[in-house]
Design a protein around this motif. Structure first.
Motif, short mmCIF file in Angstrom:
data_model
loop_
_atom_site.label_atom_id
_atom_site.label_comp_id
_atom_site.label_asym_id
_atom_site.label_seq_id
_atom_site.Cartn_x
_atom_site.Cartn_y
_atom_site.Cartn_z
N ALA A 33 0.82 -1.21 0.00
CA ALA A 33 0.00 0.00 0.00
C ALA A 33 0.86 1.26 0.00
CB ALA A 33 -0.92 -0.01 1.21
N VAL A 34 2.00 1.19 0.67
CA VAL A 34 2.86 2.37 0.76
C VAL A 34 3.42 2.75 -0.61
CG1 VAL A 34 5.00 1.10 1.26
CG2 VAL A 34 4.70 3.44 2.11
N ALA A 35 3.63 1.76 -1.50
CA ALA A 35 4.14 2.05 -2.84
C ALA A 35 3.09 2.81 -3.65
CB ALA A 35 4.54 0.77 -3.56
N GLY A 36 1.84 2.34 -3.57
CA GLY A 36 0.77 3.03 -4.26
C GLY A 36 0.53 4.42 -3.69
N ALA A 37 0.65 4.52 -2.37
CA ALA A 37 0.44 5.82 -1.71
C ALA A 37 1.52 6.81 -2.11
CB ALA A 37 0.42 5.63 -0.19
N SER A 39 3.47 6.80 -4.84
CA SER A 39 3.35 7.19 -6.25
C SER A 39 2.15 8.10 -6.46
CB SER A 39 3.23 5.94 -7.13
OG SER A 39 2.12 5.16 -6.74
N GLY A 40 1.05 7.84 -5.73
CA GLY A 40 -0.12 8.71 -5.83
C GLY A 40 0.16 10.11 -5.32
N ALA A 41 0.96 10.18 -4.24
CA ALA A 41 1.32 11.49 -3.66
C ALA A 41 2.16 12.30 -4.63
CB ALA A 41 2.07 11.28 -2.35
N ILE A 99 0.33 15.28 0.75
CA ILE A 99 -0.02 14.61 2.01
C ILE A 99 -1.38 13.94 1.89
CG2 ILE A 99 -0.53 14.97 4.45
CD1 ILE A 99 1.45 17.31 4.40
N SER A 100 -2.34 14.68 1.31
CA SER A 100 -3.69 14.16 1.17
C SER A 100 -3.71 12.91 0.29
CB SER A 100 -4.61 15.23 0.56
OG SER A 100 -5.91 14.73 0.37
N ALA A 101 -3.02 12.97 -0.84
CA ALA A 101 -2.99 11.83 -1.76
C ALA A 101 -2.32 10.62 -1.12
CB ALA A 101 -2.27 12.21 -3.05
N PHE A 102 -1.23 10.86 -0.39
CA PHE A 102 -0.52 9.75 0.26
C PHE A 102 -1.45 9.03 1.24
CE2 PHE A 102 1.90 7.83 3.68
CZ PHE A 102 2.85 7.10 2.99
N ILE A 301 -3.81 13.77 -15.15
CA ILE A 301 -2.35 13.82 -14.97
C ILE A 301 -1.93 12.99 -13.76
CG2 ILE A 301 -0.38 15.32 -14.45
CD1 ILE A 301 -1.90 17.54 -15.98
N THR A 302 -2.72 13.07 -12.67
CA THR A 302 -2.41 12.31 -11.47
C THR A 302 -2.38 10.82 -11.75
OG1 THR A 302 -3.35 13.97 -9.97
CG2 THR A 302 -3.16 11.73 -9.13
N MET A 303 -3.41 10.31 -12.39
CA MET A 303 -3.49 8.86 -12.65
C MET A 303 -2.43 8.41 -13.63
SD MET A 303 -5.73 7.86 -10.59
CE MET A 303 -5.85 6.15 -11.13
N LEU A 304 -2.14 9.25 -14.62
CA LEU A 304 -1.12 8.90 -15.60
C LEU A 304 0.25 8.85 -14.97
CD1 LEU A 304 -0.73 8.29 -18.62
CD2 LEU A 304 -0.36 10.72 -18.99
N THR A 305 0.60 9.86 -14.19
CA THR A 305 1.91 9.90 -13.54
C THR A 305 2.00 8.87 -12.42
OG1 THR A 305 1.14 11.72 -12.14
CG2 THR A 305 2.40 12.30 -14.10
N LYS A 306 0.90 8.65 -11.70
CA LYS A 306 0.88 7.64 -10.63
C LYS A 306 1.22 6.26 -11.19
CE LYS A 306 -2.13 5.51 -7.15
NZ LYS A 306 -2.01 4.11 -7.63
#
Length: 325
Positions: A33-37, A39-41, A99-102, A301-306
């Motif tokens: 989960a931390v990897a997804g968090a 990259s999402g951040a 912070i919010s995204a993470f 952009i968020t989903m593409l870069t994530k």
């Protein structure tokens, strides 16, 4: 998203020692989960910096009826304040988004994967479903949203005041602080420590927005993307469909977002109480065009870069795993 091809390319660098491992199929739920968090951040922060001008214009349009449309707002702000105005509060805003995204992605992945494992344990096959029911998806997304917004609410209040400081100065003829410390002092003097969480009640209801975005994304994906490509969407799909889903979710929840913004910039000293009921009867979609524009590009952009950052992180992990053997 599947990383099977990527994993196999790394794990088979030495065929003799890694052939059994190459047959292992990695599922999204296997990714920490931390990897997804993380990259999402990063993806969220990058997207926020890119759409920062649209973010400021949207906030200004929500509290000022003089702007005719997004283009008119851009022109007037540029003429009166210059190009630097478009990045007012961008640092704090990007930090807040990061912070919010993470915390959102971390909490969401933890809750959702935990529920999937729970269902798998109850099944005879031992396999988890591909997705949860609509009610569960919305609930998990909302809980994750409430958690992360509680943490970032103080930053959100600071950013909103920074972005509207110029308008407040014009209406009150008083110098308004724009530094984070100065705004913190103002909020504390006006409302006390709880003032940092002004607008959080509206945020609780707005927490359904990410869940609606996810639901609409899954719906659009099921309708427009052939089944064989759903697990490995193209870059166009990764940008366009999440962006469109965000637009639909924004249109449904926009009046609450407008209410939250107006509450955050109001002082308790001599200010009229902001009423959600009165807002609904007086243009509840004021400034919506800017919010839709910002949300569309920010989410895409968020989903593409994530996705790209996630692939890179997992790639590095398996390279390190291979080298350590």
């Amino acid at each position: 998203f599947p990383y099977t091809t990527l994993f196999r390319s790394v794990l088979t660098m030495n065929h003799a020692s890694t052939a059994p491992a190459a047959r292992v199929r990695i599922q999204p739920s296997d990714i920490p989960a931390v990897a997804g968090a993380f990259s999402g951040a990063l993806g969220g922060a990058i997207a926020n910096l890119i759409v920062s001008p649209a973010n400021l214009v949207t906030t200004r349009m929500q509290v000022n009826k003089e702007y005719k449309n997004v283009f008119d707002a851009f022109c007037k702000i540029y003429q009166e304040e210059g190009i630097a105005a478009f990045y007012e509060g961008a640092t704090q805003s990007s930090l807040s988004v990061m912070i919010s995204a993470f915390f959102y992605f971390y909490a969401y992945d933890m809750l959702r994967n935990g529920r999937l494992r729970q269902i798998a344990q109850r099944r005879k096959s031992g396999k988890a479903p591909a997705t949860l029911g609509i009610a569960e998806e919305l609930l998990i997304g909302s809980l994750a949203g409430m958690f992360c917004k509680f943490i970032t609410s103080p930053l959100s209040n600071i950013v909103t005041r920074q972005q509207t400081a110029h308008l407040t100065e014009q209406s009150t003829h008083k110098q308004i602080p724009t530094s984070a410390i100065g705004i913190l002092k103002d909020i504390y003097n006006e409302k006390g420590i709880t003032g940092l969480w002004t607008g959080y009640k509206a945020t609780i209801f707005l927490s359904v927005n990410p869940s609606l975005t996810y639901y609409f994304f899954q719906l659009l994906k099921a309708v427009f993307i052939p089944r064989k490509y759903r697990d490995n969407p193209s870059k166009f799909h990764l940008f366009f469909f999440p962006a469109t889903a965000k637009t639909l979710a924004t249109l449904l929840t926009y009046p609450l977002l407008l209410f939250k913004t107006r509450v955050q910039i109001k002082s308790t000293k001599g200010a009229n109480e902001v009423s959600f009921k009165s807002l609904l009867t007086h243009n509840p979609y004021q400034g919506a065009s800017g919010q839709v524009l910002k949300g569309f590009f920010s989410q895409g952009i968020t989903m593409l870069t994530k996705d790209q950052i996630s692939r890179f992180i997992i790639y590095l992990y398996f390279v390190f795993l291979k080298l350590s053997r």
